[in-house]
Design a protein around this motif. Sequence first.
Motif, PDB file in Angstrom:
ATOM      1  N   ALA A 112      29.290  83.003  40.030  1.00 40.31           N
ATOM      2  CA  ALA A 112      29.383  82.094  38.872  1.00 40.31           C
ATOM      3  C   ALA A 112      29.649  80.670  39.349  1.00 40.31           C
ATOM      4  N   ALA A 113      30.483  80.546  40.393  1.00 44.21           N
ATOM      5  CA  ALA A 113      30.778  79.216  40.951  1.00 44.21           C
ATOM      6  C   ALA A 113      29.511  78.592  41.539  1.00 44.21           C
ATOM      7  N   GLU A 114      28.755  79.400  42.281  1.00 45.53           N
ATOM      8  CA  GLU A 114      27.485  78.900  42.864  1.00 45.53           C
ATOM      9  C   GLU A 114      26.527  78.426  41.777  1.00 45.53           C
ATOM     10  N   LYS A 115      26.469  79.182  40.675  1.00 45.13           N
ATOM     11  CA  LYS A 115      25.507  78.891  39.610  1.00 45.13           C
ATOM     12  C   LYS A 115      26.019  77.827  38.632  1.00 45.13           C
ATOM     13  N   GLY A 116      27.298  77.470  38.790  1.00 46.84           N
ATOM     14  CA  GLY A 116      27.861  76.463  37.884  1.00 46.84           C
ATOM     15  C   GLY A 116      28.024  76.951  36.459  1.00 46.84           C
ATOM     16  N   VAL A 117      28.288  78.257  36.280  1.00 49.07           N
ATOM     17  CA  VAL A 117      28.498  78.776  34.928  1.00 49.07           C
ATOM     18  C   VAL A 117      29.936  79.268  34.769  1.00 49.07           C
ATOM     19  N   LEU A 142      46.487  77.314  37.868  1.00 49.10           N
ATOM     20  CA  LEU A 142      47.058  75.963  37.719  1.00 49.10           C
ATOM     21  C   LEU A 142      47.938  75.608  38.925  1.00 49.10           C
ATOM     22  N   HIS A 143      48.601  76.639  39.479  1.00 49.63           N
ATOM     23  CA  HIS A 143      49.476  76.403  40.633  1.00 49.63           C
ATOM     24  C   HIS A 143      48.655  76.207  41.910  1.00 49.63           C
ATOM     25  N   THR A 144      47.696  77.104  42.151  1.00 51.99           N
ATOM     26  CA  THR A 144      46.957  77.026  43.424  1.00 51.99           C
ATOM     27  C   THR A 144      45.924  75.903  43.422  1.00 51.99           C
ATOM     28  N   ASP A 145      45.208  75.737  42.304  1.00 55.54           N
ATOM     29  CA  ASP A 145      44.125  74.748  42.302  1.00 55.54           C
ATOM     30  C   ASP A 145      44.579  73.357  41.872  1.00 55.54           C
ATOM     31  N   SER A 195      35.556  67.997  30.801  1.00 54.15           N
ATOM     32  CA  SER A 195      36.977  68.343  31.012  1.00 54.15           C
ATOM     33  C   SER A 195      37.171  69.761  31.540  1.00 54.15           C
ATOM     34  N   LEU A 196      36.085  70.479  31.772  1.00 54.73           N
ATOM     35  CA  LEU A 196      36.195  71.850  32.303  1.00 54.73           C
ATOM     36  C   LEU A 196      36.510  71.791  33.796  1.00 54.73           C
ATOM     37  N   PRO A 197      36.941  72.916  34.405  1.00 52.86           N
ATOM     38  CA  PRO A 197      37.133  72.906  35.860  1.00 52.86           C
ATOM     39  C   PRO A 197      35.850  72.426  36.546  1.00 52.86           C
ATOM     40  N   LYS A 209      34.230  73.342  39.146  1.00 48.06           N
ATOM     41  CA  LYS A 209      33.189  74.312  39.493  1.00 48.06           C
ATOM     42  C   LYS A 209      33.242  75.502  38.550  1.00 48.06           C
ATOM     43  N   GLY A 210      32.101  76.175  38.429  1.00 43.33           N
ATOM     44  CA  GLY A 210      32.034  77.365  37.593  1.00 43.33           C
ATOM     45  C   GLY A 210      32.864  78.486  38.192  1.00 43.33           C
ATOM     46  N   GLY A 211      32.908  79.615  37.496  1.00 43.11           N
ATOM     47  CA  GLY A 211      33.664  80.759  37.980  1.00 43.11           C
ATOM     48  C   GLY A 211      34.054  81.659  36.829  1.00 43.11           C
ATOM     49  N   VAL A 212      34.838  82.704  37.141  1.00 43.27           N
ATOM     50  CA  VAL A 212      35.374  83.592  36.113  1.00 43.27           C
ATOM     51  C   VAL A 212      36.795  83.121  35.824  1.00 43.27           C
ATOM     52  N   TYR A 213      37.012  82.624  34.614  1.00 46.10           N
ATOM     53  CA  TYR A 213      38.271  81.966  34.270  1.00 46.10           C
ATOM     54  C   TYR A 213      38.962  82.629  33.085  1.00 46.10           C
ATOM     55  N   THR A 214      40.274  82.401  33.003  1.00 50.15           N
ATOM     56  CA  THR A 214      41.014  82.706  31.769  1.00 50.15           C
ATOM     57  C   THR A 214      40.827  81.510  30.828  1.00 50.15           C
ATOM     58  N   PRO A 215      41.127  81.680  29.530  1.00 46.54           N
ATOM     59  CA  PRO A 215      41.002  80.535  28.615  1.00 46.54           C
ATOM     60  C   PRO A 215      41.869  79.347  29.049  1.00 46.54           C
ATOM     61  N   GLY A 216      43.115  79.616  29.447  1.00 47.99           N
ATOM     62  CA  GLY A 216      44.009  78.517  29.839  1.00 47.99           C
ATOM     63  C   GLY A 216      43.515  77.756  31.052  1.00 47.99           C
ATOM     64  N   ALA A 217      42.941  78.490  32.012  1.00 48.09           N
ATOM     65  CA  ALA A 217      42.410  77.841  33.216  1.00 48.09           C
ATOM     66  C   ALA A 217      41.184  76.998  32.869  1.00 48.09           C
ATOM     67  N   ALA A 218      40.305  77.545  32.033  1.00 54.38           N
ATOM     68  CA  ALA A 218      39.068  76.823  31.690  1.00 54.38           C
ATOM     69  C   ALA A 218      39.346  75.636  30.774  1.00 54.38           C
ATOM     70  N   PHE A 219      40.272  75.823  29.819  1.00 55.13           N
ATOM     71  CA  PHE A 219      40.378  74.854  28.719  1.00 55.13           C
ATOM     72  C   PHE A 219      41.633  73.985  28.739  1.00 55.13           C
TER      73      PHE A 219
END
Length: 430
Positions: free
Chosen positions: A142-147, A264-267, A392-394, A396-406
Amino acid sequence: MATRGRRPYELVVFGASGFTGQFVAEEVARVAAGDELRGSLRWAVAGRSRDKLQGVLDWAAERLGKPELKSEAGIILCDVSDPSSLADMAKQTAVVLNCVGPYRFFGEPVVKACVENGTSCIDISGEPQYLEGMYLKYNDTAAEKGVYVIGSSGFDSIPADMGVLYTRDNLKGTLTAVESFLTVKSGPEGYSIHDGTWKSAIHGLADQDNLRKLRKQIGHKPLPIVGAKLKRRGLVFYSKEFKEYSIPFMGSDVSVVKRTQRYLHTDLQETPVQYAAYATVGGIASVIKLMFAGFLFFLLVKFSFGRNLLTKYPELFSRGHFSKKGPTQKQIDGSSFTMTFFGEGYSQGQDPPQGKPNVKICTQVKGPDAGYVATSVAMVQAGVALLKDASSLPKKGGVYTPGAAFSKTKLIDRLNKHGIEFSVISKPEV
């Protein structure tokens, strides 16, 4: 979000003729006509039966008083068991709102089709094993594809996940721990949840061992505890704040919030917040009934014949809380939820946070019927945030939780405007 040339649709509701899907489709139609989008949203419903999908559009058109809706929304035929039809759907849209559960059985083919075809995907799963399994399998692609693949975007777990972030943003200082208490009210007609949720719970509890294995495979180190350690409460306890008994909340909230805090802590190098979730259950009679039903459920769920019994007779084993029909419109109209957050932390300038927390805050997230109305609002606004708050999204793409994405988007403002209200109740100094 990565641009994919102009696709016919921006949003597609997959599983729109299912019990929850029909409410999501109606909510998209309502939002599409609203202020921000003003009829500009290109959207469609998708599923196996053209007649049923047309039926949902007709039903929504009548409920919203919008006869033009029948021709405004597209119809895409596809089947979760046919990968090429899913790929076909994914290629036609920027975002899929996936309403086909239980996700542990039907979720992955949709995620796979979306990721492979450069389409973002939102679902309303409250099943940690599915959510974390998708992270393990698809995060890198997902990160590679930007989704963006964002699970748990319904009542599980947007109020909790965004509620913790809202609490953090309103505390003057550093938030280090939060407890939430969920109270659900039903009207004179009572309430019964559609048995799709019941099935997810049965399979989720039966499969706890595999969830532990999966987490081992992901291999995250424990998050550091900042400030005073949050004390765990008992299995049943009397809550002074609500003057009733409470129990740990069984849903996905704790696991989702933990994943958000890790990101949020690591990134983003933010202070991780400890979190515990509880639900109020009422007086002692309710506690006894609940314990009896819970004991029976945990006993039966361990055996396949027990799981078959539970699946076959949801009303009997849940004492009417779950049914194959789901709630009536009157039951939905009479239902609402309140999630109250008690946060503690350290005032600005106290760094690193040590000793006893010296600031507290109480916040609330309130909304209509949790199961279907709030879930639809949350899911659709998550979709709108993906489309409209792209910058305002992260990164790079990836599999995210709502809080991480938004966390940096306007999602909370959007929810506030659509009936899921976030507010600060009090900010007492300790």
